[in-house]
Motif scaffolding. Structure first.
Motif, mmCIF file in Angstrom:
data_model
loop_
_atom_site.group_PDB
_atom_site.id
_atom_site.type_symbol
_atom_site.label_atom_id
_atom_site.label_comp_id
_atom_site.label_asym_id
_atom_site.label_seq_id
_atom_site.Cartn_x
_atom_site.Cartn_y
_atom_site.Cartn_z
ATOM 1 N N TYR A 12 0.832 -1.204 0.000
ATOM 2 C CA TYR A 12 0.000 0.000 0.000
ATOM 3 C C TYR A 12 0.866 1.252 0.000
ATOM 4 C CZ TYR A 12 0.825 -0.820 5.006
ATOM 5 O OH TYR A 12 1.410 -1.094 6.229
ATOM 6 N N PHE A 13 0.283 2.341 -0.548
ATOM 7 C CA PHE A 13 0.905 3.647 -0.474
ATOM 8 C C PHE A 13 0.662 4.188 0.929
ATOM 9 C CE2 PHE A 13 -0.348 3.880 -5.153
ATOM 10 C CZ PHE A 13 0.917 3.522 -5.591
ATOM 11 N N ASP A 14 1.713 4.676 1.593
ATOM 12 C CA ASP A 14 1.508 5.235 2.925
ATOM 13 C C ASP A 14 2.151 6.619 3.047
ATOM 14 O OD1 ASP A 14 4.083 4.284 2.826
ATOM 15 O OD2 ASP A 14 3.991 3.162 4.705
ATOM 16 N N GLN A 15 3.462 6.700 3.200
ATOM 17 C CA GLN A 15 4.110 7.985 3.397
ATOM 18 C C GLN A 15 3.789 8.956 2.264
ATOM 19 O OE1 GLN A 15 8.350 7.705 3.545
ATOM 20 N NE2 GLN A 15 8.647 9.854 4.059
ATOM 21 N N ASN A 16 3.284 10.125 2.619
ATOM 22 C CA ASN A 16 2.942 11.201 1.691
ATOM 23 C C ASN A 16 1.636 10.957 0.933
ATOM 24 O OD1 ASN A 16 3.683 13.793 0.898
ATOM 25 N ND2 ASN A 16 4.629 13.094 -0.994
ATOM 26 N N TRP A 17 0.972 9.816 1.156
ATOM 27 C CA TRP A 17 -0.297 9.559 0.469
ATOM 28 C C TRP A 17 -1.356 10.575 0.864
ATOM 29 C CZ3 TRP A 17 -2.676 7.550 -3.477
ATOM 30 C CH2 TRP A 17 -4.063 7.368 -3.426
ATOM 31 N N ASN A 18 -1.438 10.919 2.155
ATOM 32 C CA ASN A 18 -2.448 11.884 2.596
ATOM 33 C C ASN A 18 -2.240 13.252 1.962
ATOM 34 O OD1 ASN A 18 -3.667 9.960 4.111
ATOM 35 N ND2 ASN A 18 -3.119 10.807 6.104
ATOM 36 N N ALA A 19 -0.979 13.630 1.740
ATOM 37 C CA ALA A 19 -0.705 14.906 1.084
ATOM 38 C C ALA A 19 -1.228 14.888 -0.348
ATOM 39 C CB ALA A 19 0.795 15.195 1.102
ATOM 40 N N PHE A 20 -1.063 13.747 -1.023
ATOM 41 C CA PHE A 20 -1.575 13.594 -2.388
ATOM 42 C C PHE A 20 -3.098 13.695 -2.405
ATOM 43 C CE2 PHE A 20 -3.354 10.619 -5.529
ATOM 44 C CZ PHE A 20 -2.878 11.181 -6.696
ATOM 45 N N VAL A 21 -3.752 13.014 -1.454
ATOM 46 C CA VAL A 21 -5.216 13.042 -1.359
ATOM 47 C C VAL A 21 -5.714 14.450 -1.111
ATOM 48 C CG1 VAL A 21 -7.194 12.292 0.033
ATOM 49 C CG2 VAL A 21 -5.431 10.646 -0.618
ATOM 50 N N SER A 22 -5.112 15.128 -0.167
ATOM 51 C CA SER A 22 -5.546 16.472 0.199
ATOM 52 C C SER A 22 -5.331 17.475 -0.922
ATOM 53 C CB SER A 22 -4.806 16.921 1.463
ATOM 54 O OG SER A 22 -5.142 18.250 1.801
ATOM 55 N N ALA A 23 -4.157 17.448 -1.539
ATOM 56 C CA ALA A 23 -3.838 18.415 -2.588
ATOM 57 C C ALA A 23 -4.742 18.261 -3.801
ATOM 58 C CB ALA A 23 -2.376 18.267 -3.002
ATOM 59 N N ASN A 24 -5.224 17.045 -4.064
ATOM 60 C CA ASN A 24 -6.085 16.797 -5.224
ATOM 61 C C ASN A 24 -7.562 16.732 -4.859
ATOM 62 O OD1 ASN A 24 -4.219 16.289 -7.662
ATOM 63 N ND2 ASN A 24 -3.269 15.092 -6.035
ATOM 64 N N SER A 25 -7.882 17.072 -3.595
ATOM 65 C CA SER A 25 -9.279 17.175 -3.142
ATOM 66 C C SER A 25 -10.073 15.915 -3.447
ATOM 67 C CB SER A 25 -9.965 18.397 -3.790
ATOM 68 O OG SER A 25 -9.259 19.577 -3.486
ATOM 69 N N LEU A 26 -9.474 14.750 -3.215
ATOM 70 C CA LEU A 26 -10.159 13.491 -3.471
ATOM 71 C C LEU A 26 -11.175 13.230 -2.370
ATOM 72 C CD1 LEU A 26 -7.176 11.246 -4.600
ATOM 73 C CD2 LEU A 26 -8.754 12.590 -6.002
ATOM 74 N N GLY A 27 -12.367 12.788 -2.752
ATOM 75 C CA GLY A 27 -13.425 12.547 -1.784
ATOM 76 C C GLY A 27 -14.294 11.380 -2.182
ATOM 77 N N MET A 28 -15.374 11.204 -1.453
ATOM 78 C CA MET A 28 -16.280 10.093 -1.703
ATOM 79 C C MET A 28 -16.801 10.121 -3.129
ATOM 80 S SD MET A 28 -16.443 8.306 1.082
ATOM 81 C CE MET A 28 -17.984 7.396 0.999
ATOM 82 N N LYS A 29 -16.884 8.946 -3.741
ATOM 83 C CA LYS A 29 -17.427 8.710 -5.074
ATOM 84 C C LYS A 29 -16.551 9.257 -6.195
ATOM 85 C CE LYS A 29 -22.263 8.357 -3.613
ATOM 86 N NZ LYS A 29 -23.641 8.812 -3.825
ATOM 87 N N HIS A 30 -15.368 9.777 -5.888
ATOM 88 C CA HIS A 30 -14.430 10.122 -6.942
ATOM 89 C C HIS A 30 -13.833 8.832 -7.508
ATOM 90 C CE1 HIS A 30 -13.524 14.558 -5.706
ATOM 91 N NE2 HIS A 30 -14.799 14.325 -5.946
ATOM 92 N N VAL A 31 -13.544 8.836 -8.791
ATOM 93 C CA VAL A 31 -12.896 7.707 -9.442
ATOM 94 C C VAL A 31 -11.471 8.123 -9.790
ATOM 95 C CG1 VAL A 31 -12.877 6.210 -11.469
ATOM 96 C CG2 VAL A 31 -15.037 6.749 -10.342
ATOM 97 N N VAL A 32 -10.512 7.286 -9.415
ATOM 98 C CA VAL A 32 -9.100 7.584 -9.662
ATOM 99 C C VAL A 32 -8.520 6.474 -10.533
ATOM 100 C CG1 VAL A 32 -6.865 8.082 -8.619
ATOM 101 C CG2 VAL A 32 -8.959 8.714 -7.406
ATOM 102 N N VAL A 33 -7.862 6.845 -11.623
ATOM 103 C CA VAL A 33 -7.279 5.884 -12.553
ATOM 104 C C VAL A 33 -5.758 5.953 -12.449
ATOM 105 C CG1 VAL A 33 -7.079 5.183 -14.974
ATOM 106 C CG2 VAL A 33 -9.229 6.135 -14.117
ATOM 107 N N PHE A 34 -5.142 4.809 -12.189
ATOM 108 C CA PHE A 34 -3.688 4.710 -12.098
ATOM 109 C C PHE A 34 -3.181 3.950 -13.317
ATOM 110 C CE2 PHE A 34 -3.157 5.960 -7.636
ATOM 111 C CZ PHE A 34 -4.439 5.789 -7.150
ATOM 112 N N SER A 35 -2.274 4.542 -14.077
ATOM 113 C CA SER A 35 -1.670 3.883 -15.231
ATOM 114 C C SER A 35 -0.179 3.724 -14.951
ATOM 115 C CB SER A 35 -1.890 4.718 -16.495
ATOM 116 O OG SER A 35 -1.297 4.107 -17.618
ATOM 117 N N TYR A 36 0.285 2.467 -14.893
ATOM 118 C CA TYR A 36 1.673 2.194 -14.500
ATOM 119 C C TYR A 36 2.589 2.227 -15.715
ATOM 120 C CZ TYR A 36 5.627 0.106 -12.056
ATOM 121 O OH TYR A 36 6.858 -0.121 -11.488
ATOM 122 N N HIS A 37 3.686 2.985 -15.611
ATOM 123 C CA HIS A 37 4.622 3.139 -16.718
ATOM 124 C C HIS A 37 6.012 2.621 -16.371
ATOM 125 C CE1 HIS A 37 2.160 5.740 -19.485
ATOM 126 N NE2 HIS A 37 1.417 5.673 -18.407
#
Length: 230
Positions: free
Chosen positions: A42-67
């Motif tokens: 799992y992502f832990d360190q600095n994950w909350n900063a990422f969540v907060s800065a991008n205003s992620l909340g309930m029912k948001h959909v997040v797409v991760f594309s691995y490169h």
């Protein structure tokens, strides 16, 4: 913290670097730590900063594309399936393989975001750099939700009023996919921009489903015309 799906990890060799980069479409990046606990990662360190800065909340959909090499490209969509305007107005060419395809699991995964996955850790990270912006055709991207397959399709109102000169209440719009085209009608009412006719046929003809990602690129033409890719 954010748990990384175990099945996805297995398909990618079972491990990630201790530090990964999460890059948004607007060019901002965050470095987050990866922790392993038995079968779980799992992502832990600095994950909350990422969540907060991008205003992620309930029912948001997040797409991760691995490169590869710990680098993820990330797109976010609000509860209506539209990309936030702060992401729409900055486009880059660094995302050649964005489109989410449920049958292609070697590249991407997407999930509905839940605030309960965030913790109270004292994260203090910040974006580390901005990539160079590259001009492209004006565009927006929508990830389809169940309500958008059999009901009226809503388009991003701020984007529309910024890029479309004709603000008639009902407007004919042409959608192009390859060599095929579909004519739909868009209605502007108050602060809503909706496809009110022709969308169901477009969905059926292109075999779109929940989770399909649609990119609309505005083409230079006398009439409103979009090139649509999935």
């Amino acid at each position: 913290m954010k748990v990384i799906p175990y099945e996805w990890m297995c398909e990618h060799g079972g491990s990630l670097p201790n530090l990964c980069r999460l890059q948004m479409l607007n060019g901002l990046e965050w470095v987050v730590g990866v922790t392993r606990d038995g079968r779980e990662s799992y992502f832990d360190q600095n994950w909350n900063a990422f969540v907060s800065a991008n205003s992620l909340g309930m029912k948001h959909v997040v797409v991760f594309s691995y490169h590869g090499e710990g680098e993820f490209k990330v797109m976010r969509f609000n509860a209506s399936g539209c990309m936030p305007s702060t992401d729409i107005f900055v486009q880059t060419n660094d995302f050649p393989d964005w489109e989410y395809n449920p049958k292609r699991k070697d590249k991407s995964y997407y999930e509905e975001f839940s605030e309960s996955e965030s913790t109270d850790d004292d994260d203090t990270g910040c974006p580390v750099r901005r990539v160079e912006e590259v001009p492209t055709l004006p565009s927006f991207t929508i990830i389809l939700l169940a309500s958008q397959l059999d009901r009226i399709m809503c388009l991003p109102e701020i984007w529309w009023k910024t890029h479309i000169a004709d603000h008639n209440k009902i407007q004919s719009v042409n959608l192009l996919v390859g060599d095929h085209s579909w004519n739909v009608y868009v209605k502007i009412q108050n602060d809503n921009v909706k496809i009110i006719h022709g969308w169901n046929k477009f969905v059926a003809d292109n075999n779109l489903a929940v989770g399909s990602m649609c990119k609309f690129e505005l083409l230079p033409a006398e009439v409103t015309k979009f090139r649509v890719s999935f």
